[in-house]
Motif scaffolding. Structure first.
Motif, PDB file in Angstrom:
ATOM      1  N   SER A  99      35.283  44.094  47.492  1.00  0.00           N
ATOM      2  CA  SER A  99      35.967  43.468  48.625  1.00  0.00           C
ATOM      3  C   SER A  99      36.655  42.181  48.207  1.00  0.00           C
ATOM      4  O   SER A  99      37.797  41.922  48.583  1.00  0.00           O
ATOM      5  CB  SER A  99      34.970  43.156  49.744  1.00  0.00           C
ATOM      6  N   VAL A 100      35.938  41.342  47.426  1.00  0.00           N
ATOM      7  CA  VAL A 100      36.490  40.024  47.110  1.00  0.00           C
ATOM      8  C   VAL A 100      37.705  40.162  46.190  1.00  0.00           C
ATOM      9  O   VAL A 100      38.739  39.521  46.405  1.00  0.00           O
ATOM     10  CB  VAL A 100      35.402  39.132  46.472  1.00  0.00           C
ATOM     11  N   ILE A 101      37.620  41.047  45.177  1.00  0.00           N
ATOM     12  CA  ILE A 101      38.757  41.156  44.254  1.00  0.00           C
ATOM     13  C   ILE A 101      39.937  41.830  44.947  1.00  0.00           C
ATOM     14  O   ILE A 101      41.086  41.510  44.661  1.00  0.00           O
ATOM     15  CB  ILE A 101      38.341  41.881  42.965  1.00  0.00           C
ATOM     16  N   ALA A 102      39.661  42.738  45.884  1.00  0.00           N
ATOM     17  CA  ALA A 102      40.772  43.389  46.587  1.00  0.00           C
ATOM     18  C   ALA A 102      41.613  42.369  47.335  1.00  0.00           C
ATOM     19  O   ALA A 102      42.823  42.533  47.490  1.00  0.00           O
ATOM     20  CB  ALA A 102      40.237  44.440  47.550  1.00  0.00           C
ATOM     21  N   VAL A 103      40.978  41.281  47.794  1.00  0.00           N
ATOM     22  CA  VAL A 103      41.707  40.266  48.542  1.00  0.00           C
ATOM     23  C   VAL A 103      42.818  39.663  47.691  1.00  0.00           C
ATOM     24  O   VAL A 103      43.888  39.329  48.189  1.00  0.00           O
ATOM     25  CB  VAL A 103      40.722  39.172  49.028  1.00  0.00           C
ATOM     26  N   THR A 104      42.583  39.538  46.383  1.00  0.00           N
ATOM     27  CA  THR A 104      43.545  38.843  45.524  1.00  0.00           C
ATOM     28  C   THR A 104      44.636  39.758  44.985  1.00  0.00           C
ATOM     29  O   THR A 104      45.492  39.293  44.246  1.00  0.00           O
ATOM     30  CB  THR A 104      42.817  38.217  44.328  1.00  0.00           C
ATOM     31  N   GLN A 105      44.611  41.041  45.311  1.00  0.00           N
ATOM     32  CA  GLN A 105      45.575  41.955  44.694  1.00  0.00           C
ATOM     33  C   GLN A 105      46.954  41.848  45.329  1.00  0.00           C
ATOM     34  O   GLN A 105      47.078  41.650  46.528  1.00  0.00           O
ATOM     35  CB  GLN A 105      45.096  43.410  44.811  1.00  0.00           C
ATOM     36  N   SER A 106      47.984  42.033  44.505  1.00  0.00           N
ATOM     37  CA  SER A 106      49.345  41.989  45.042  1.00  0.00           C
ATOM     38  C   SER A 106      50.049  43.332  44.892  1.00  0.00           C
ATOM     39  O   SER A 106      51.200  43.472  45.251  1.00  0.00           O
ATOM     40  CB  SER A 106      50.150  40.909  44.327  1.00  0.00           C
ATOM     41  N   ASP A 107      49.341  44.332  44.349  1.00  0.00           N
ATOM     42  CA  ASP A 107      49.923  45.661  44.187  1.00  0.00           C
ATOM     43  C   ASP A 107      49.134  46.612  45.081  1.00  0.00           C
ATOM     44  O   ASP A 107      47.895  46.611  45.056  1.00  0.00           O
ATOM     45  CB  ASP A 107      49.802  46.087  42.719  1.00  0.00           C
ATOM     46  N   ILE A 108      49.830  47.430  45.864  1.00  0.00           N
ATOM     47  CA  ILE A 108      49.092  48.202  46.879  1.00  0.00           C
ATOM     48  C   ILE A 108      48.187  49.244  46.236  1.00  0.00           C
ATOM     49  O   ILE A 108      47.078  49.507  46.717  1.00  0.00           O
ATOM     50  CB  ILE A 108      50.049  48.843  47.907  1.00  0.00           C
ATOM     51  N   LYS A 109      48.609  49.819  45.079  1.00  0.00           N
ATOM     52  CA  LYS A 109      47.735  50.821  44.463  1.00  0.00           C
ATOM     53  C   LYS A 109      46.488  50.166  43.886  1.00  0.00           C
ATOM     54  O   LYS A 109      45.384  50.713  43.964  1.00  0.00           O
ATOM     55  CB  LYS A 109      48.497  51.595  43.380  1.00  0.00           C
ATOM     56  N   ARG A 110      46.650  48.963  43.315  1.00  0.00           N
ATOM     57  CA  ARG A 110      45.462  48.253  42.803  1.00  0.00           C
ATOM     58  C   ARG A 110      44.567  47.838  43.967  1.00  0.00           C
ATOM     59  O   ARG A 110      43.335  47.885  43.870  1.00  0.00           O
ATOM     60  CB  ARG A 110      45.881  47.016  42.021  1.00  0.00           C
ATOM     61  N   MET A 111      45.192  47.430  45.088  1.00  0.00           N
ATOM     62  CA  MET A 111      44.389  47.037  46.236  1.00  0.00           C
ATOM     63  C   MET A 111      43.587  48.238  46.747  1.00  0.00           C
ATOM     64  O   MET A 111      42.395  48.129  47.024  1.00  0.00           O
ATOM     65  CB  MET A 111      45.299  46.503  47.334  1.00  0.00           C
ATOM     66  N   LEU A 112      44.247  49.414  46.803  1.00  0.00           N
ATOM     67  CA  LEU A 112      43.521  50.611  47.244  1.00  0.00           C
ATOM     68  C   LEU A 112      42.432  50.977  46.244  1.00  0.00           C
ATOM     69  O   LEU A 112      41.382  51.499  46.619  1.00  0.00           O
ATOM     70  CB  LEU A 112      44.494  51.779  47.426  1.00  0.00           C
TER      71      LEU A 112
END
Lengths: 519, 261
Positions: free
Chosen positions: A324-337
């Motif tokens: 959850s915490v690292i997903a917050v910092t993502q700027s690419d939608i595939k990496r966020m998913l």
């Protein structure tokens, strides 16, 4: 263990195999072989239609076969295959989701250059060969037999009642996916890197699984899950051998579900692989891996659950929090998913920790609901494009909801489901998993899970805010009108999410009636 | 091993300690050597020692398969591949993540200690069982394996074939180079050579200059101009022609003159 015939002519007794019960896997394997022959003998222009008919025909036939088998509960082939409720439910879900992923793989309207896969995976990225093959409209149809082999592996993986078969099925499932992950048409170096990374780390995880299998055999004298369970209850004293074996087997399986700290491959593999293959990895592989993880832990090592639940507690908490915490910092939608799928794996592990029939049913419900939402989300990602291909950077999604309201609304719905907002399937799934865990006394774990899901709601909501509450600029990507294939996938993902969110009872009945693992 | 020690079988114990020493040595060499060829040879050492241990533990078939298949076939194939890639290629020692190697070594040692002490404490004072059952019933190793493959492990054995087909298909997909135009026949080639504006004779050699004579340098014609005919097609297509600067030729001439006078 081995009944040996005393009479001279027969050297051994042939074990009976209930071919009817394992026919779903056999159908897929048989069609996969036909599909390989099609690659060899059918002309280039006819290959794609023939392969599509074969693949979707195989999925349809298998699904019908699974429906006719729905009441089957047996263990066959010398105890190596268990055809039980959870296995059949998961096989059905794998077939449906694989069929949807196959539709994404068959999509040819969204990319102006055609296929989502490289014209020739063997040509060097950026070479004259590659440009010539692309210009001449070549495409690789070998992905279809690979897909079928992978699906057959997944189906065996969830019904393997024997560590040896489980290991072989794990490899049959993974090898085609490693290959397909490296075959993207665009950003090929990224794709090849993703494939290599997934392959190397996957091989490493397989080695752990194998080591665990060897230690288990050393402890129990058998690789059959039922015999291991007998050995575990017969020798109640704590054995270092057994604990090491459980740890090693769990590492191998937790790698496949992308649990922290075995998640390092996830963002790169999800980002680099063609989106259709990412959808396959994020849904069917996750179902198969959770099925196998639960079968090993519940059936073989249920007797020492007090030894392995603390380890799973730590892994589940780490997975939820880090994801959850690292997903917050993502700027690419595939990496966020990708990080979102890590976090979701943590929530599913909460249900695994319940170690009860209720926990098993809740995990089945969760992975199915999550699978449909995820495949819908990746289908949406595949149609949002700009001149360079898929526009995965989140800055290009600003104002997308105003530009294309339907796409924006569908993705928002799926994001709300991931976040677990009521009236979506994600809410029911989280509710089922958390209540199963509380019923088993894991209240503290559920409190951590709820906090983590609040954090995760933040980054899911951020995408919605970005799409609807900012003005579109010229950098905003546009939504390509796809063919019926992708439209069906997006519609299926959204429909299942809403229908299961509003009327979850049929699916709840299905997973509750599935019963327990046989041994 | 414990059974052997209990039985007072000194020879087997000796074999174990010698092979154990060399296989651990080989495994360490495998991970610390920088050149891939050295690693491969250390790996072969590990495998041969493991094979001896298998044979010493009444598993002659496994031992032979280990030598023939792994040491003989797989490792040698691996070496061939290394020869093609280049024997001198060695690992880069640059750390992409700071402190990665130290952390890796510490965790590796931790894992090793956990395994050694965990397995050591679990297996001390345990007796080996099942050897007679495995070898005795079918009067041999090979028969025993055949028996298991065709009874208890029939399905895994069959499914392995799916794995092999996938591997073969994958190798084809990743490595099979196709042609986008059909290969020209001898007849077509010679027609193309002599008809029209073809170049009937041999194409010129690469240009040889004082500073470079690689294939990407165009040949120098007698009149002092250059021709791109000497450069291989793929290089031309990639735009890999090294431009020849006449000032450079003059400069070289000037330097040589300066040295002489």
């Amino acid at each position: 263990m081995n009944p040996i015939m005393a009479s001279a002519p027969a050297l051994f007794t042939i074990r009976s195999v209930d071919y009817r019960a394992i026919s779903p896997v056999l159908i897929i394997l048989a069609v996969a072989l036909v599909s390989v022959f099609v690659e060899a003998f059918v002309g280039r222009s006819a290959r794609r239609p023939v392969q599509l008919v074969l693949v979707f025909g195989a999925f349809l036939a298998t699904f019908i076969d699974l429906i006719t088998l729905h009441a089957t509960r047996l263990v066959t082939a010398a105890g190596s295959v268990a055809v039980d409720g959870p296995a059949l439910v998961m096989q059905g879900a794998i077939i449906l989701l694989a069929a949807l992923a196959a539709m994404l793989m068959a999509e040819r309207m969204v990319d102006p250059s055609g296929d989502p896969f490289a014209a020739r995976a063997s040509s060097l990225p950026g070479s004259v060969d590659e440009a010539e093959f692309s210009a001449r409209g070549y495409f690789q149809t070998e992905v279809w037999p690979l897909l079928l082999f992978s699906v057959a592996g997944m189906m065996l993986f969830v019904s393997a009642n024997d560590l040896l078969l489980m290991f072989v099925a794990l490899e049959v499932m993974s090898l085609p996916i490693y290959l397909m992950a490296g075959m993207a048409r665009r950003r090929r170096l990224l794709s090849q890197e993703a494939s290599l990374k997934y392959f190397l780390l996957g091989a490493f995880a397989s080695a752990f699984f194998l080591y665990g299998m060897a230690l288990t055999f050393g402890f129990a004298g058998s690789v059959n899950l039922g015999s291991i369970a007998d050995a575990v209850s017969a020798k109640p004293s704590q054995s270092g051998l057994l604990l090491l074996a459980v740890a090693m087997l769990s590492i191998g399986l937790l790698f496949k579900v992308a649990a922290v700290p075995f998640h390092q491959w996830t963002p790169d593999a999800y980002q680099g692989a063609p989106t259709a293959v990412t959808a396959l990895m994020a849904t069917t592989v996750k179902i198969a891996a959770f099925g196998a993880l639960m079968r090993v832990l519940y059936v073989a090592f249920g007797g020492i659950r007090w030894d392995w639940t603390p380890m799973l507690w730590i892994v589940a908490i780490l997975t939820m929090v880090v994801g959850s915490v690292i997903a917050v910092t993502q700027s690419d939608i595939k990496r966020m998913l990708a990080y979102s799928s890590v976090a979701q794996a943590g929530f599913i592990l909460v249900g695994v920790i319940a170690v009860s029939g209720k926990g098993l049913a809740s995990v089945l419900f969760y992975v199915i609901a999550y699978g449909f939402a995820t495949i819908g989300a990746f289908a949406v990602v595949s149609v949002v494009r700009d001149a360079s291909g898929e526009a995965t950077h989140l800055s290009k999604w600003a104002g997308l909801g105003k530009k294309s309201p339907v796409t924006g609304a569908v993705l928002s719905l799926l994001m709300l489901s991931f976040a677990g907002i009521p009236l979506t399937s994600g809410f029911i799934g989280k509710f089922a998993v958390f209540s199963a865990a509380i019923a088993n006394g894991a209240t503290w774990l559920v409190i951590v899970a709820v906090i983590a899901s609040v954090v995760s709601a933040f980054f899911y909501a951020r995408v919605i805010v970005l799409m609807f509450f900012s003005e579109p600029t010229e950098a905003t990507a546009s939504v390509v009108v796809p063919s019926a294939f992708t439209t069906i996938v997006i519609a299926a993902g959204a429909t299942v999410t809403v229908v299961v969110g509003i009327a979850p009872q049929p699916l709840l009945d299905l997973v509750n009636n599935a019963g327990l693992f046989l041994r | 091993m414990n059974a052997a020690v209990q039985a007072g079988n000194v020879g087997e114990t000796l074999v174990f300690w010698i092979c154990a020493f060399f296989s651990v040595l080989g495994a360490l060499g495998l991970i610390v050597s920088r050149k891939a060829v050295h690693s491969a040879l250390w790996m072969a050492l590990v495998m041969i020692n493991l094979a001896i241990l298998f044979v010493a533990n009444s598993a002659p078939f496994l031992g032979m398969a280990q030598i023939v298949v792994y040491t003989g076939a797989v490792m040698m194939l691996f070496l061939f591949v290394l020869m093609m890639v280049g024997v001198d290629s060695s690992d880069s020692l640059i750390e992409t993540i700071k402190g990665q190697r130290v952390a890796g070594i510490l965790l590796g040692i931790g894992m090793g200690l956990l395994l050694v002490f965990g397995l050591g404490s679990a297996l001390t004072n345990s007796t080996s069982v099942g050897l007679d059952a495995a070898n005795g019933v079918d009067k041999g190793n090979v028969q025993g394996i055949a028996h298991l493959i065709f009874t208890d492990y029939l399905i895994p054995f069959e499914v392995t074939s799916a794995l092999l087909i996938t591997a073969a298909l994958g190798a084809m997909v990743l490595a099979h180079r196709e042609r986008w135009i059909p290969r020209l026949t001898q007849m077509q080639l010679s027609r193309a050579r002599f008809a029209g504006s073809g170049h009937p004779g041999n194409l010129p050699n690469p240009g040889i200059y004082a500073r470079h004579n690689a294939v990407d340098t165009p040949a120098l014609l007698p009149d002092g101009s250059t021709t791109d005919l000497s450069i291989p097609g793929p290089l031309v297509a990639r735009g890999g022609i090294r431009p020849v600067d006449h000032a450079e030729v003059d400069e070289v001439a000037a330097i040589t003159d300066g040295g002489q006078s």
